[in-house]
Design a protein around this motif. Structure first.
Motif, PDB file in Angstrom:
ATOM      1  N   SER A   1      45.222  38.355  46.530  1.00  0.00           N
ATOM      2  CA  SER A   1      44.657  36.822  45.652  1.00  0.00           C
ATOM      3  C   SER A   1      43.067  37.224  45.581  1.00  0.00           C
ATOM      4  CB  SER A   1      45.164  35.823  46.504  1.00  0.00           C
ATOM      5  OG  SER A   1      46.544  35.671  46.638  1.00  0.00           O
ATOM      6  N   GLY A   2      42.765  36.281  44.875  1.00  0.00           N
ATOM      7  CA  GLY A   2      41.148  36.170  44.699  1.00  0.00           C
ATOM      8  C   GLY A   2      40.572  36.146  43.354  1.00  0.00           C
ATOM      9  N   ALA A   3      41.486  36.645  42.452  1.00  0.00           N
ATOM     10  CA  ALA A   3      40.715  36.715  41.058  1.00  0.00           C
ATOM     11  C   ALA A   3      40.467  35.509  40.323  1.00  0.00           C
ATOM     12  CB  ALA A   3      41.884  37.405  40.169  1.00  0.00           C
ATOM     13  N   ILE A   4      41.191  34.426  40.588  1.00  0.00           N
ATOM     14  CA  ILE A   4      40.836  32.922  40.134  1.00  0.00           C
ATOM     15  C   ILE A   4      39.608  32.366  41.014  1.00  0.00           C
ATOM     16  CG2 ILE A   4      41.523  30.622  39.700  1.00  0.00           C
ATOM     17  CD1 ILE A   4      44.498  31.438  39.114  1.00  0.00           C
ATOM     18  N   ALA A   5      39.579  32.506  42.322  1.00  0.00           N
ATOM     19  CA  ALA A   5      38.609  32.085  43.052  1.00  0.00           C
ATOM     20  C   ALA A   5      37.085  32.894  42.539  1.00  0.00           C
ATOM     21  CB  ALA A   5      38.920  32.285  44.426  1.00  0.00           C
ATOM     22  N   GLU A   6      37.231  34.057  42.404  1.00  0.00           N
ATOM     23  CA  GLU A   6      35.986  34.818  42.041  1.00  0.00           C
ATOM     24  C   GLU A   6      35.630  34.447  40.626  1.00  0.00           C
ATOM     25  OE1 GLU A   6      32.984  37.642  41.888  1.00  0.00           O
ATOM     26  OE2 GLU A   6      33.723  36.631  43.539  1.00  0.00           O
ATOM     27  N   GLY A   7      36.486  34.250  39.895  1.00  0.00           N
ATOM     28  CA  GLY A   7      36.259  33.933  38.503  1.00  0.00           C
ATOM     29  C   GLY A   7      35.388  32.537  38.445  1.00  0.00           C
ATOM     30  N   MET A   8      35.984  31.618  39.158  1.00  0.00           N
ATOM     31  CA  MET A   8      35.451  30.198  39.270  1.00  0.00           C
ATOM     32  C   MET A   8      34.127  30.377  39.717  1.00  0.00           C
ATOM     33  SD  MET A   8      38.641  28.300  41.196  1.00  0.00           S
ATOM     34  CE  MET A   8      37.755  27.014  42.043  1.00  0.00           C
TER      35      MET A   8
ATOM     36  N   LEU B   1      31.883  31.677  36.870  1.00  0.00           N
ATOM     37  CA  LEU B   1      31.766  30.820  35.761  1.00  0.00           C
ATOM     38  C   LEU B   1      31.149  29.593  36.362  1.00  0.00           C
ATOM     39  CD1 LEU B   1      35.325  31.087  34.368  1.00  0.00           C
ATOM     40  CD2 LEU B   1      33.185  31.780  33.247  1.00  0.00           C
ATOM     41  N   GLY B   2      30.775  29.423  37.560  1.00  0.00           N
ATOM     42  CA  GLY B   2      29.969  28.404  38.094  1.00  0.00           C
ATOM     43  C   GLY B   2      30.813  27.050  38.366  1.00  0.00           C
TER      44      GLY B   2
ATOM     45  N   ASP C   1      42.229  27.597  31.320  1.00  0.00           N
ATOM     46  CA  ASP C   1      41.176  28.019  31.981  1.00  0.00           C
ATOM     47  C   ASP C   1      41.443  28.803  33.199  1.00  0.00           C
ATOM     48  OD1 ASP C   1      39.442  26.265  30.678  1.00  0.00           O
ATOM     49  OD2 ASP C   1      39.992  24.133  31.710  1.00  0.00           O
ATOM     50  N   LEU C   2      42.521  28.449  33.850  1.00  0.00           N
ATOM     51  CA  LEU C   2      42.869  29.090  34.805  1.00  0.00           C
ATOM     52  C   LEU C   2      42.880  30.816  34.544  1.00  0.00           C
ATOM     53  CD1 LEU C   2      45.837  27.038  36.719  1.00  0.00           C
ATOM     54  CD2 LEU C   2      43.387  27.725  37.521  1.00  0.00           C
ATOM     55  N   GLN C   3      43.681  31.088  33.408  1.00  0.00           N
ATOM     56  CA  GLN C   3      44.025  32.333  32.924  1.00  0.00           C
ATOM     57  C   GLN C   3      42.339  33.042  32.614  1.00  0.00           C
ATOM     58  OE1 GLN C   3      46.534  31.420  29.714  1.00  0.00           O
ATOM     59  NE2 GLN C   3      48.229  32.094  30.593  1.00  0.00           N
ATOM     60  N   ALA C   4      41.639  32.237  32.218  1.00  0.00           N
ATOM     61  CA  ALA C   4      40.195  32.575  31.833  1.00  0.00           C
ATOM     62  C   ALA C   4      39.443  33.069  32.945  1.00  0.00           C
ATOM     63  CB  ALA C   4      39.409  31.624  30.932  1.00  0.00           C
ATOM     64  N   ALA C   5      39.641  32.098  34.046  1.00  0.00           N
ATOM     65  CA  ALA C   5      38.893  32.555  35.292  1.00  0.00           C
ATOM     66  C   ALA C   5      39.464  33.633  35.721  1.00  0.00           C
ATOM     67  CB  ALA C   5      38.909  31.359  36.394  1.00  0.00           C
ATOM     68  N   ALA C   6      40.773  33.895  35.759  1.00  0.00           N
ATOM     69  CA  ALA C   6      41.712  35.067  36.168  1.00  0.00           C
ATOM     70  C   ALA C   6      40.978  36.369  35.395  1.00  0.00           C
ATOM     71  CB  ALA C   6      42.971  35.146  36.358  1.00  0.00           C
ATOM     72  N   ALA C   7      40.943  36.255  34.326  1.00  0.00           N
ATOM     73  CA  ALA C   7      40.238  37.409  33.482  1.00  0.00           C
ATOM     74  C   ALA C   7      38.850  37.885  33.889  1.00  0.00           C
ATOM     75  CB  ALA C   7      40.266  37.162  32.034  1.00  0.00           C
ATOM     76  N   VAL C   8      38.174  36.776  34.217  1.00  0.00           N
ATOM     77  CA  VAL C   8      36.751  37.058  34.630  1.00  0.00           C
ATOM     78  C   VAL C   8      36.580  37.659  36.147  1.00  0.00           C
ATOM     79  CG1 VAL C   8      34.492  36.136  35.189  1.00  0.00           C
ATOM     80  CG2 VAL C   8      35.595  35.489  33.174  1.00  0.00           C
TER      81      VAL C   8
END
Length: 406
Positions: A88-95, A98-99, A109-116
């Motif tokens: 895991s960790g993609a969404i948390a790192e994206g958050m 993204l600040g 928003d979750l999908q965008a955070a995951a992509a980042v």
């Protein structure tokens, strides 16, 4: 060409790579003097780590922690073990990038955070694993990939090929495209599904808790650690309860349910603290850390039960006496050359029956080719599959690992 495909296929199904001479054969833990754990005797291991561990409770990717796991994976690989990391960790790192201080509710928003976040996550694993001399590969999956039989076989073959090449797949849910209908919901479930997919010996779930307790230790000072239990026992789900952290989605209940799911293919599960020093190496050395949830039946028995009882037949093939003897008496794969007739309208990945010339069913298994493809390659040597179809999925119509004798 076909020769390259043949070598790749053989590596995939054997789980061994071309440079295995540098890696000692796995001895099944026979050298151990410490008490055995499910990990000690395991050759193929799936390791799942949660968001709170990977991102240091949401502060950002924890390079030290990922480096420590990578070091331990390198040592296990030198022991001849095959390893898959579910992280895991993609969404948390994206958050973090993204600040965003709190996890968003909106799916896009979750999908965008995951992509980042996935960019940083895979880069971190790649650099840390490479630093310890390991090849790595990124694999993103959705529930639909494993629900569809053809995609299931494709995912399985890819993962087994990577293991055969001595590369460590780093797997995450494909959060950038999932919807409420197809998402796994948590990577504990994903870890269990991957364990089923590649027929792993054990699933290790690393968490921020020491393991499964008899009650919530945050609320009950008398709670005790469950050292060993049978996966799927109803009392375990009552013990688990509780929600996960603010960063991740999984709680102890999802881990208990994942152990139950993994047990369906005969895989044991260990739930342990990812902050325990050298936790993977100590588990592999036989030290009882965390909670071991043991499958009620072994891999072969579980897979046989799954094949015989829970899958609807989509068609059948009739085989000659020579092929029947190899399948029925020797447990060999079914090659196209032994097929004399194809019945039904099945697709790649469907379960079909294997019948002898007298019409009796001698086996059943997952077809590597559709009915129309099977008719074109029947009675032909595997070396002609590419010529007849223009492509090669596998050299066998049904591989022995996906075939159960009656």
């Amino acid at each position: 060409g076909l020769d390259v495909g043949r070598r790749r296929e053989r590596r995939a199904w054997r789980g061994r790579g071309a440079d295995d001479e540098a890696r000692p054969p796995f001895d099944g833990g026979a050298h151990l003097s410490a008490p055995a754990t499910p990990v000690a005797g395991a050759r193929r291991i799936v390791v799942k780590v949660g968001s709170s561990l990977v991102t240091d409770e949401g502060r950002g990717l924890d390079a030290e922690a990922i480096g420590n796991w990578s070091r331990q994976l390198a040592e296990l690989a030198r022991q001849g073990r095959e390893l898959v990391m579910v992280s895991s960790g993609a969404i948390a790192e994206g958050m973090k990038r993204l600040g965003w201080a709190t996890r968003p509710r909106d799916l896009h928003d979750l999908q965008a955070a995951a992509a980042v976040g996935q960019m940083g996550l895979v880069q971190m694993y790649e650099s840390q694993l490479r630093g310890h001399g390991l090849r790595s590969a990124q694999v993103l999956l959705t529930h639909a990939d494993l629900a569809d039989r053809e995609r299931y076989l494709n995912a399985r073959t890819t993962l087994l090929t990577l293991l055969g090449l001595n590369a460590i797949p780093v797997i995450n849910e494909n959060d950038t495209v999932v919807t409420d209908e197809i998402k796994f919901g948590d990577n504990d479930t994903l870890g269990a599904l991957v364990a089923n997919l590649i027929e792993a010996d054990v699933l290790v779930i690393l968490t921020d808790q020491p393991g499964l307790s008899s009650a919530d230790p945050r609320k009950d000072p008398l709670a005790t650690l469950v050292r060993e239990a049978r996966a799927g026992d109803p009392p375990l789900e009552r013990m688990a309860g509780g929600a996960g952290s603010a960063i991740g989605r999984g709680g102890m209940l999802t881990k208990v349910l994942a152990a139950k799911r993994a047990a369906g293919s005969g895989a044991d599960t260990v739930i342990a603290s990812g902050r325990e020093p050298d936790v993977l190496l100590r588990l592999a050395a036989g030290e009882p850390i965390g909670s071991a949830l043991v499958a009620a039946q072994g891999k072969q028995a579980a897979r046989k039960q799954w094949m015989l009882d829970h899958l609807q037949l989509r068609g059948a093939v009739t085989v000659d006496d020579g092929a029947a003897a190899k399948v029925r008496d020797e447990g060999k794969s079914l090659l196209p050359v032994g097929v004399t007739a194809v019945h039904g309208d099945f697709e790649r990945g469907d379960v079909i029956a294997v019948r002898s010339t007298d019409g009796s069913e001698i086996a059943r298994g997952l077809a590597n080719y559709s009915a129309s493809e099977a008719r074109r390659i029947a009675r032909q040597p595997s070396s002609r599959i590419a010529e007849l179809l223009g492509y090669v999925y596998e050299l066998e119509l049904i591989h022995r690992t996906n075939l159960v004798r009656r």
